[in-house]
Scaffold this active site. Structure first.
Site, mmCIF file in Angstrom:
data_model
loop_
_atom_site.group_PDB
_atom_site.id
_atom_site.type_symbol
_atom_site.label_atom_id
_atom_site.label_comp_id
_atom_site.label_asym_id
_atom_site.label_seq_id
_atom_site.Cartn_x
_atom_site.Cartn_y
_atom_site.Cartn_z
ATOM 1 N N GLY A 1 -14.072 -2.535 8.371
ATOM 2 C CA GLY A 1 -14.446 -1.683 9.707
ATOM 3 C C GLY A 1 -15.294 -2.733 10.457
ATOM 4 N N GLY B 1 -8.774 -5.688 10.132
ATOM 5 C CA GLY B 1 -7.794 -5.071 10.823
ATOM 6 C C GLY B 1 -7.607 -5.385 12.237
ATOM 7 N N ARG B 2 -8.348 -4.267 13.209
ATOM 8 C CA ARG B 2 -8.361 -4.822 14.647
ATOM 9 C C ARG B 2 -8.700 -6.257 15.065
ATOM 10 N NH1 ARG B 2 -10.912 0.553 16.683
ATOM 11 N NH2 ARG B 2 -12.062 0.285 14.528
ATOM 12 N N LYS C 1 -8.291 1.674 -1.416
ATOM 13 C CA LYS C 1 -9.003 1.741 -0.066
ATOM 14 C C LYS C 1 -9.248 3.461 0.539
ATOM 15 C CE LYS C 1 -8.651 -0.224 4.521
ATOM 16 N NZ LYS C 1 -8.784 0.657 5.459
ATOM 17 N N CYS D 1 -6.266 7.007 5.466
ATOM 18 C CA CYS D 1 -5.858 7.197 6.515
ATOM 19 C C CYS D 1 -6.300 8.469 7.296
ATOM 20 C CB CYS D 1 -4.235 7.301 6.089
ATOM 21 S SG CYS D 1 -3.398 7.545 7.994
ATOM 22 N N GLN E 1 0.786 -1.193 0.110
ATOM 23 C CA GLN E 1 0.059 -0.029 -0.125
ATOM 24 C C GLN E 1 0.863 1.152 -0.083
ATOM 25 O OE1 GLN E 1 -2.356 1.760 3.284
ATOM 26 N NE2 GLN E 1 -4.129 1.088 2.139
#
Length: 351
Positions: free
Chosen positions: A217, A240-241, A155, A115, A85
């Protein structure tokens, strides 16, 4: 007579021509600054992720061949495609950086328009700031897509704020510029990571283009992955998290989305071995001193949901000696393993 459940995901093709990339199981590891370094990506990929994406890399640093930046762009050497990325606000620099990344082995280039960090979005006018400047955004997308033969993806977020939810329009611009896939994080820049991701809005993006669309998300469980797909109409999910301290989680999601079944997490004893291996690989890759410090957050995540983890993390974060850290890991995990303890995260997934 029983019938198998209909899979919720199917293979997708990214791009066209000889460099097109097929992802058989579109469950992606998100690019995460300070997290998705090479040791973590390699581990998640080995455990069965559909695709892993590098940390966000500044295009200008790539063009200047900054040593640390080139290290961030290293690709996982075994099996399947790799994505790098890039972020930046200058079309020419983004194009040149993409060429360098492909030369280093990238099979896909992902462009960051998502971001929200002030240093990037305001200081550099990159990342999510580009959603406010569609003309410049289009120029960056087109220049990068034309610069390389591999597919280029994007993204982004829903928009800068809730008064400018322009992701569907920007998706059409991206499609016209030659972008091959779009990932949408269901938040605005101004939300950062607060509130709840809006998976329903992602459907508006999906209906705006003919490209594959990935929803991102708040996907922290198998059930949430299935719900995100249903509400967004997307072709896959990006996690992600939800992967923090659970490099095996993407494989669990894939199993659930393809078979409807719940794949058990590794036993706590196996998790400890994965943690130790991860810890040693971080130190081998970054060097002993930096590796000990960089691995702290990962060790902390592996301990979440375990009894006494807060005290363990506090003690571990004060240690600089790798052998002492490993001894502390033994001291913390072994009694829990002997007692048959199960992480709360794992129990929630199985519920």
């Amino acid at each position: 007579m029983s019938t198998s459940p209909t899979p919720l995901i199917k293979p997708i093709q990214i791009g066209a021509g000889p460099r097109a990339v097929t992802i058989n199981e579109p469950v992606f590891l998100a690019p995460l600054s300070g997290v998705t370094d090479l040791p973590f990506r390699a581990l998640v990929k080995e455990m069965g992720a559909g695709l892993v994406v590098s940390e966000m890399i500044a295009s200008w640093a790539m063009v200047r061949e900054n040593r640390q930046t080139l290290q961030m762009a290293e690709v996982v050497g075994s099996g399947g495609p790799n994505a790098v990325q890039l972020a930046g606000c200058e079309p020419a620099a983004m194009a040149e950086a993409a060429k360098i990344a492909v030369g280093l082995g990238a099979d896909l280039i992902d462009i960051n328009f998502g971001c929200p960090v002030k240093k990037v979005a305001i200081g550099q006018m990159a990342g999510s700031a580009l959603m406010k400047d569609e003309l410049r955004a289009g120029a960056i997308l087109e220049a990068t897509a034309k610069a390389v033969e591999v597919p280029v993806t994007l993204k982004m977020r829903m928009g800068w704020d809730h008064t400018s939810l322009n992701a569907p329009r920007l998706a059409r611009i991206a499609e016209e510029a030659g972008i091959a896939l779009i990932t949408v994080h269901g938040r605005t820049r101004q939300q950062f990571y607060e509130g709840t991701a809006n998976w329903d809005f992602v459907r508006e993006v999906k209906e705006s283009v003919k490209l594959p669309v990935i929803v991102n998300g708040d996907i922290t469980s198998e059930a949430k992955a299935a719900e995100a797909l249903a509400r967004s109409g997307a072709d896959g999910v990006m996690i992600g998290r939800g992967s923090y301290g659970r490099p095996w989680f993407l494989r669990q999601v894939i199993e659930h989305l393809t078979t409807g079944a719940h794949r058990a997490a590794p036993s706590l004893a196996e998790q400890k071995e994965i943690l130790l291996r991860h810890y040693r690989e971080v130190r081998a890759y970054f060097g002993e001193g930096p590796g000990v410090r960089l691995a702290r957050k990962h060790i902390a995540w592996y301990s979440q949901g375990l009894r006494g983890s807060a005290a363990f993390r506090a003690q571990m974060n004060r240690m600089d000696n790798a052998a002492e850290v490993e001894a502390l890991i033994d001291e913390f995990f072994d009694p829990l393993i002997a007692q048959g303890f199960v992480r709360q995260d794992d129990m929630a997934l199985a519920a």
